[in-house]
Design a protein around this motif. Structure first.
Motif, short mmCIF file in Angstrom:
data_model
loop_
_atom_site.label_atom_id
_atom_site.label_comp_id
_atom_site.label_asym_id
_atom_site.label_seq_id
_atom_site.Cartn_x
_atom_site.Cartn_y
_atom_site.Cartn_z
N SER A 144 -2.44 3.81 -3.78
CA SER A 144 -2.45 2.59 -4.46
C SER A 144 -2.00 1.31 -4.02
O SER A 144 -1.50 1.33 -3.15
CB SER A 144 -1.28 3.15 -5.80
OG SER A 144 -0.05 3.21 -5.14
N TYR A 145 -2.44 0.30 -4.64
CA TYR A 145 -1.98 -1.10 -4.42
C TYR A 145 -0.96 -1.79 -5.06
O TYR A 145 -1.17 -1.63 -6.31
CB TYR A 145 -3.27 -2.02 -4.07
CG TYR A 145 -4.58 -1.46 -3.23
CD1 TYR A 145 -4.33 -1.32 -1.97
CD2 TYR A 145 -5.44 -1.12 -3.80
CE1 TYR A 145 -5.34 -0.67 -1.10
CE2 TYR A 145 -6.48 -0.27 -3.11
CZ TYR A 145 -6.64 -0.41 -1.74
OH TYR A 145 -7.30 0.35 -1.04
N ILE A 204 0.72 -1.21 -0.11
CA ILE A 204 -0.03 0.04 -0.05
C ILE A 204 0.97 1.36 -0.17
O ILE A 204 1.97 1.42 0.92
CB ILE A 204 -0.72 -0.03 1.06
CG1 ILE A 204 -1.82 -1.21 1.61
CG2 ILE A 204 -1.73 1.44 1.17
CD1 ILE A 204 -2.45 -1.28 2.71
N LEU A 254 -8.32 -4.56 4.04
CA LEU A 254 -7.31 -3.43 4.00
C LEU A 254 -6.70 -3.48 5.45
O LEU A 254 -7.00 -3.17 6.64
CB LEU A 254 -8.14 -2.39 3.99
CG LEU A 254 -7.41 -0.87 3.59
CD1 LEU A 254 -6.37 -1.09 2.31
CD2 LEU A 254 -8.17 0.21 3.31
#
Length: 220
Positions: free
Chosen positions: A84-85, A53, A69
């Motif tokens: 963003s991942y 992450i 998450l």
């Protein structure tokens, strides 16, 4: 707020003051995970996690957690706009390429040269060293936040670490419940004392020589 929780948040709040607008920051588990809760509203940073992450936010309110998450320690987090991942390989690529401005880590011991031991106590079960060794060597600034003494009342800041090292000569700053200490080429420099402690008490509880800054600040 309990005394232990108050102390942990005081340490995290002081560490948050080292973060500047626009930085990319990685946080260790434990006290470091409290740091985002103490950032001013006008300071915008991207918090990075080894599990993939970039753009973590504050801890979620109870009942608002997203079960999918979490941070690298497995604790629930939120995300900020623009987050963003990515996979863990990309996360470690960012670390090893030197893109992190600061990492804030917990510590078991720190030596006067800035050696860090923070991943294992012999005989205790741990999942492994994780990303600590990469973070300690590759972040532009390494801040260790921890209690000044262990549960036995023994110093955690020493001439030489007794526990297995995470990395050598990597720590820039130590923030504890008693003080703020900078690791310099000329040894440890006491820059701030947390009231009600005194510089003399900090020196007594430190297992290494301590130089006292001419501009020593007492934090109320």
């Amino acid at each position: 707020m309990s005394m232990d929780k108050e102390i942990r948040n005081r340490i995290a709040k002081r560490a948050a003051q080292e973060i500047q607008n626009g930085m990319i920051v990685n946080l260790g588990i434990g006290i470091p995970s409290l740091v985002p809760n103490h950032l001013p509203e006008d300071v915008h940073v991207m918090f990075h996690a080894e599990n993939g992450i970039l753009g973590m936010g504050k801890s979620p309110e109870k009942g608002e957690e997203d079960p999918t998450l979490c941070n690298a320690g497995g604790f629930p987090v939120t995300i900020t706009p623009g987050a963003s991942y990515f996979d863990s390989a990309a996360a470690f690529g960012m670390i090893r390429s030197g893109y992190l401005d600061i990492t804030i880590l917990g510590g078991l011991e720190v030596s006067e040269k800035g050696d860090l031991a923070n991943w294992i106590v012999p005989g205790k079960r741990v999942p492994g060293i994780g990303g600590a060794m990469e973070l300690a060597k590759k972040a532009k600034k390494v801040i260790v936040i921890m209690n000044h003494c262990n549960k036995k009342g023994e110093p955690k800041i020493l001439q030489s670490c007794t526990l297995p090292l995470t990395a050598k000569e990597c720590v820039s700053m130590i923030i504890t419940d008693m003080s703020v200490i900078e690791v310099t080429n000329h040894g440890l420099l006491l820059k701030e004392v947390m009231a009600p402690f005194t510089a003399e008490e900090v020196a007594q509880k430190t297992g290494a020589a301590l130089n006292i800054s001419e501009n020593l600040i007492v934090v109320k």
